[in-house]
Design an enzyme around this catalytic site. Structure first.
Site, mmCIF file in Angstrom:
data_model
loop_
_atom_site.group_PDB
_atom_site.id
_atom_site.type_symbol
_atom_site.label_atom_id
_atom_site.label_comp_id
_atom_site.label_asym_id
_atom_site.label_seq_id
_atom_site.Cartn_x
_atom_site.Cartn_y
_atom_site.Cartn_z
ATOM 1 C CD GLU A 1 -2.919 1.042 2.123
ATOM 2 O OE1 GLU A 1 -3.376 1.982 2.756
ATOM 3 O OE2 GLU A 1 -3.370 -0.168 2.556
ATOM 4 C CG ASP B 1 -2.046 -0.983 5.686
ATOM 5 O OD1 ASP B 1 -1.066 -1.545 5.623
ATOM 6 O OD2 ASP B 1 -2.418 0.371 5.540
ATOM 7 C CE1 TYR C 1 -2.973 -0.661 9.017
ATOM 8 C CE2 TYR C 1 -5.108 -1.412 9.964
ATOM 9 C CZ TYR C 1 -4.430 -0.656 8.799
ATOM 10 O OH TYR C 1 -5.063 0.100 7.857
#
Length: 483
Positions: free
Chosen positions: A23, A127, A337
């Site tokens: 990403e 992600d 994350y």
């Protein structure tokens, strides 16, 4: 250029390469560093477009490419800007008013498209959330020509060596339902926004007598938010103030002074002088005493909303800045994350291993806490109610920190202390409430003291109970009104 790239990568072996879609550029770099233990070559096929050619320890060959966030946006098929409603749309490369950015988007898609022609497998490593899934989906579908269904999914919640290796050793099937959810959200936002915005602009232009064009927008979130602000402003302007007063007395007992507030609120200014004259320099009697101990649970692990609230409360860092800082710490493999709604950290993240890593890689400010936790036979964190099927709550990885700026250090320390404090014992406070009768007027004094610090000593200085210590009282005892 692209043909020579494919020939160079395949020339030494008949084995083809796997194309990895990430990403962000920093994520692509990190994944390449972890997987490319045998070979890692950084290349720039076009200006500003970086790719990594790597060979893993198991001799698997990869080309790792990166998006720049969303590379595709929705566009209406109808070109007449005055027409609405609009329902027919298509995905096309994202348009930017900045020429350099627009060129980089097109060049990135061109590089990925050409490299995809020689790839034997496709790995979606964006992600693992709705937006990340959609970013990878669009690239695989449009730039790589319908490769989403045959691609594999790398699922990870942190960029540590262990988790990345485990993720690429256990690739999963892509989940079209997640991609469809992302598509649906973008479609709703687009169709809602474009149609209402065009209708709004048309209404303004029709009623505009001097023929000036006004470009107005409204959206699925923007509209209700503006409505809330307007309603709030109307309420503020229509509010008729109703003044009221509190009376606080200062009392003395055996040389100790404490404050107590009149139980009732005063709505007439004329009543103040009457109450003051009846209480000044008088003696009060202890009418009632209530005492109890209260346990305070440890805090729950951070989700992104809790982290943003706490960072603003403590450091006055805005939510947007906190998110940006958290993402930079994630890309540096220092935290998990951050875009998660979960308040739960499962045992699979390895509580003890993380705490050991923190002990080895960080300075001694956590030493006493960590030593105490590592002595325990079992580590069980206090968990919240919120869950996220994609990611656990935010936690530190224990990876040795790199050079960080002041704000990154603050947010990282906050996340570490929050994580450690979830394993702490309950704190216990003693609450005291005393009612004092002064000539028929009841005054209330409240005290609060810490009996057991528990997790609070771990989370300091980010959570402090302001203690208010009262003297010892007996029912029927007299105290003097000092003023």
């Amino acid at each position: 250029m692209f043909l020579s790239l494919q020939e160079e990568f395949q020339g030494a072996s008949a084995e083809q390469y796997k194309l990895v879609i990430c990403e962000k550029p920093l994520a692509a770099k990190r994944i390449s560093e972890v997987l490319g233990t045998r070979k890692l070559i950084k290349k720039e096929p076009l200006p500003g477009v970086v790719i990594f050619e790597i060979v893993s320890k198991s001799d698997q060959r990869f080309i790792v490419c990166s998006a720049l966030g969303h590379l595709y946006n929705l566009f209406p098929l109808e070109k007449n800007r005055k027409k609405y409603p609009i329902y027919d749309v298509k995905w096309s490369p994202r348009h930017s008013i900045i020429a350099r950015e627009r060129r980089r988007i097109l060049q990135t898609l061109m590089v990925i498209s050409n490299i995809s022609k020689g790839a034997s497998e496709f790995i979606h490593a964006c992600d693992y959330d709705l937006e990340g899934e959609l970013i990878g989906y669009n690239i695989l579908q449009y730039a790589c020509k319908n490769k989403y269904k045959v691609s594999k999914r790398a699922k990870f919640s942190s960029l540590t060596d262990t988790e990345l290796n485990r993720s690429f050793d256990n690739l999963q099937r892509t989940n079209i339902r997640i991609a469809d959810a992302g598509i649906a959200r973008h479609l709703i936002d687009f169709i809602f926004g474009i149609n209402l915005s065009r209708a709004l602009v048309n209404c303004v232009n029709v009623s505009n007598q001097i023929n000036q064009f006004h470009n107005l927008t409204i959206g699925r979130v923007q509209g209700p938010t503006l409505g809330f602000i307007v309603n709030k402003e109307v309420n503020i302007r229509n509010h008729i103030p109703d003044p009221f007063w509190y009376i606080t007395g200062k009392f003395e007992k055996s040389g100790s002074f404490f404050k107590a507030n009149l139980e009732k609120v005063i709505h007439k200014f004329s009543d103040i002088e009457k109450i003051l004259s009846e209480c000044k320099n008088e003696t009060g009697i202890i009418k009632q005493i209530a005492q109890y101990e209260k346990e305070i649970n440890p805090p729950t692990p951070f989700n992104i909303t809790n982290l943003q609230k706490e960072a603003y409360r403590i450091f006055k860092i805005t939510p947007a800045t906190t998110l940006s800082i958290a993402e930079s710490l994630y890309l540096a493999a220092l935290i998990s994350y951050p875009r998660t709604s979960s308040q739960k950290n499962p045992p699979s993240i390895g509580y003890k291993q993380i705490i050991k890593q923190l002990s080895m890689n960080y300075d001694k400010k956590y030493e006493n806490v960590i030593n105490d936790l590592l002595k325990r036979k079992y580590l069980v964190p206090y968990q919240g109610k919120e869950e996220d099927p994609a990611h656990p709550a935010i936690y530190p990885t224990g990876v040795k920190k790199k050079k960080l700026n002041v704000f990154q250090q603050k947010i990282l320390d906050l996340i570490i202390r929050r994580f450690l404090s979830t394993f702490g014992n309950n704190a216990i406070t003693k609450y005291t409430e005393v009612i004092i009768d002064v000539n028929g007027h009841d005054f209330i004094s409240k005290g609060n003291t810490i009996v057991k610090n528990g997790w609070i000593s771990i989370y300091k200085p980010y959570f402090i109970i302001n203690e208010s210590i009262l003297p010892e009282f007996s029912r029927g005892e007299f105290v003097k009104v000092d003023k």
